[in-house]
Design a protein around this motif. Structure first.
Motif, PDB file in Angstrom:
ATOM      1  N   ASP A  44      65.663  35.981   1.604  1.00  0.00           N
ATOM      2  CA  ASP A  44      64.569  35.954   2.584  1.00  0.00           C
ATOM      3  C   ASP A  44      63.342  36.733   2.133  1.00  0.00           C
ATOM      4  N   THR A  45      63.060  36.697   0.827  1.00  0.00           N
ATOM      5  CA  THR A  45      61.882  37.359   0.275  1.00  0.00           C
ATOM      6  C   THR A  45      60.984  36.335  -0.421  1.00  0.00           C
ATOM      7  N   ALA A  46      59.752  36.754  -0.663  1.00  0.00           N
ATOM      8  CA  ALA A  46      58.814  35.898  -1.389  1.00  0.00           C
ATOM      9  C   ALA A  46      59.327  35.607  -2.803  1.00  0.00           C
ATOM     10  N   ALA A  47      60.013  36.555  -3.407  1.00  0.00           N
ATOM     11  CA  ALA A  47      60.555  36.348  -4.758  1.00  0.00           C
ATOM     12  C   ALA A  47      61.580  35.210  -4.768  1.00  0.00           C
ATOM     13  N   SER A  48      62.336  35.069  -3.686  1.00  0.00           N
ATOM     14  CA  SER A  48      63.322  33.981  -3.639  1.00  0.00           C
ATOM     15  C   SER A  48      62.632  32.619  -3.551  1.00  0.00           C
ATOM     16  N   LEU A  49      61.441  32.574  -2.945  1.00  0.00           N
ATOM     17  CA  LEU A  49      60.671  31.322  -2.918  1.00  0.00           C
ATOM     18  C   LEU A  49      60.242  30.941  -4.333  1.00  0.00           C
ATOM     19  N   GLU A  50      59.840  31.932  -5.121  1.00  0.00           N
ATOM     20  CA  GLU A  50      59.472  31.677  -6.518  1.00  0.00           C
ATOM     21  C   GLU A  50      60.670  31.140  -7.294  1.00  0.00           C
ATOM     22  N   ALA A  51      61.842  31.707  -7.041  1.00  0.00           N
ATOM     23  CA  ALA A  51      63.060  31.239  -7.723  1.00  0.00           C
ATOM     24  C   ALA A  51      63.390  29.798  -7.326  1.00  0.00           C
ATOM     25  N   LEU A  52      63.207  29.459  -6.046  1.00  0.00           N
ATOM     26  CA  LEU A  52      63.436  28.079  -5.607  1.00  0.00           C
ATOM     27  C   LEU A  52      62.489  27.118  -6.317  1.00  0.00           C
ATOM     28  N   ASP A  53      61.258  27.528  -6.489  1.00  0.00           N
ATOM     29  CA  ASP A  53      60.268  26.678  -7.166  1.00  0.00           C
ATOM     30  C   ASP A  53      60.685  26.358  -8.598  1.00  0.00           C
ATOM     31  N   GLN A  54      61.517  27.205  -9.191  1.00  0.00           N
ATOM     32  CA  GLN A  54      61.940  27.010 -10.582  1.00  0.00           C
ATOM     33  C   GLN A  54      63.230  26.200 -10.716  1.00  0.00           C
ATOM     34  N   GLY A 114      58.130  21.621   3.554  1.00  0.00           N
ATOM     35  CA  GLY A 114      59.426  21.597   2.876  1.00  0.00           C
ATOM     36  C   GLY A 114      59.781  20.217   2.364  1.00  0.00           C
ATOM     37  N   HIS A 115      59.447  19.189   3.146  1.00  0.00           N
ATOM     38  CA  HIS A 115      59.696  17.811   2.707  1.00  0.00           C
ATOM     39  C   HIS A 115      58.847  17.471   1.482  1.00  0.00           C
ATOM     40  N   GLU A 116      57.593  17.892   1.484  1.00  0.00           N
ATOM     41  CA  GLU A 116      56.727  17.635   0.328  1.00  0.00           C
ATOM     42  C   GLU A 116      57.275  18.327  -0.915  1.00  0.00           C
ATOM     43  N   TRP A 117      57.710  19.566  -0.750  1.00  0.00           N
ATOM     44  CA  TRP A 117      58.256  20.325  -1.877  1.00  0.00           C
ATOM     45  C   TRP A 117      59.526  19.650  -2.410  1.00  0.00           C
ATOM     46  N   ALA A 118      60.430  19.271  -1.515  1.00  0.00           N
ATOM     47  CA  ALA A 118      61.686  18.660  -1.952  1.00  0.00           C
ATOM     48  C   ALA A 118      61.439  17.340  -2.678  1.00  0.00           C
ATOM     49  N   ALA A 119      60.454  16.579  -2.228  1.00  0.00           N
ATOM     50  CA  ALA A 119      60.187  15.264  -2.811  1.00  0.00           C
ATOM     51  C   ALA A 119      59.420  15.343  -4.127  1.00  0.00           C
ATOM     52  N   SER A 120      58.492  16.311  -4.237  1.00  0.00           N
ATOM     53  CA  SER A 120      57.639  16.312  -5.425  1.00  0.00           C
ATOM     54  C   SER A 120      57.456  17.676  -6.085  1.00  0.00           C
ATOM     55  N   GLY A 121      57.852  18.734  -5.399  1.00  0.00           N
ATOM     56  CA  GLY A 121      57.661  20.076  -5.961  1.00  0.00           C
ATOM     57  C   GLY A 121      56.278  20.635  -5.711  1.00  0.00           C
ATOM     58  N   VAL A 122      55.430  19.863  -5.054  1.00  0.00           N
ATOM     59  CA  VAL A 122      54.049  20.279  -4.812  1.00  0.00           C
ATOM     60  C   VAL A 122      53.744  20.121  -3.335  1.00  0.00           C
ATOM     61  N   PRO A 123      53.184  21.094  -2.690  1.00  0.00           N
ATOM     62  CA  PRO A 123      52.872  22.417  -3.224  1.00  0.00           C
ATOM     63  C   PRO A 123      54.133  23.271  -3.335  1.00  0.00           C
ATOM     64  N   GLU A 124      54.083  24.250  -4.214  1.00  0.00           N
ATOM     65  CA  GLU A 124      55.216  25.148  -4.382  1.00  0.00           C
ATOM     66  C   GLU A 124      55.390  26.002  -3.133  1.00  0.00           C
ATOM     67  N   LEU A 125      56.631  26.328  -2.832  1.00  0.00           N
ATOM     68  CA  LEU A 125      56.914  27.157  -1.662  1.00  0.00           C
ATOM     69  C   LEU A 125      56.250  28.526  -1.779  1.00  0.00           C
ATOM     70  N   SER A 126      56.270  29.098  -2.984  1.00  0.00           N
ATOM     71  CA  SER A 126      55.653  30.418  -3.179  1.00  0.00           C
ATOM     72  C   SER A 126      54.141  30.353  -2.985  1.00  0.00           C
ATOM     73  N   GLN A 127      53.534  29.250  -3.351  1.00  0.00           N
ATOM     74  CA  GLN A 127      52.091  29.066  -3.156  1.00  0.00           C
ATOM     75  C   GLN A 127      51.757  28.973  -1.657  1.00  0.00           C
ATOM     76  N   LEU A 128      52.558  28.222  -0.933  1.00  0.00           N
ATOM     77  CA  LEU A 128      52.357  28.113   0.515  1.00  0.00           C
ATOM     78  C   LEU A 128      52.514  29.474   1.183  1.00  0.00           C
TER      79      LEU A 128
END
Length: 135
Positions: A44-54, A114-128
């Protein structure tokens, strides 16, 4: 993701239970399972969003998983925002759609993101998250 059973107000008090709603929306079981299998810890941290993006998006070949994972990704993004951005809170639209509302009154449809991220990776969760946290 519309959650009509969350939209009603308690007849007794006339208000919603924000802590109960936040707890329910933070479960994100499918996303947590996928992340765990990829070695990503969701804390539940911003760092975990970055990890999800990867993460490698292996889910994109399965439409059912893509739909549910998109819901979970949006709910997880919202969970991180609510837990780390002062004044941010879950709110429910009249149709039951969960959104994040900031102190400024600005609303974010994190499930759509979340749907946009899951489908295309853009925008990244960490960016949002960064955009919301700057407000």
């Amino acid at each position: 993701m519309k959650i009509p059973f969350l939209g009603g107000r308690s007849e007794k008090s006339g208000t919603r239970d924000p802590e109960g709603i936040a707890e329910l929306l933070s479960e994100c079981e499918l996303l947590r399972s996928h992340a765990s299998r990829s070695g990503v810890r969701l804390d539940d941290t911003a760092a975990s969003l970055e990890a999800l993006d990867q993460m490698v998006p292996r889910w994109r070949d399965d439409e059912d998983v893509l739909l549910w994972l998109g819901n979970d990704a949006g709910l997880y993004l919202g969970t991180v925002i609510v837990r780390t951005v002062p004044g941010a809170a879950w709110d429910l639209r009249p149709d039951g759609q969960p959104v994040i509302r900031l102190e400024s009154g600005r609303e974010f449809d994190v499930v759509a993101s979340g749907h946009e991220w899951a489908a295309s990776g853009v925008p990244e969760l960490s960016q949002l998250y960064a955009e919301v946290a700057e407000e």
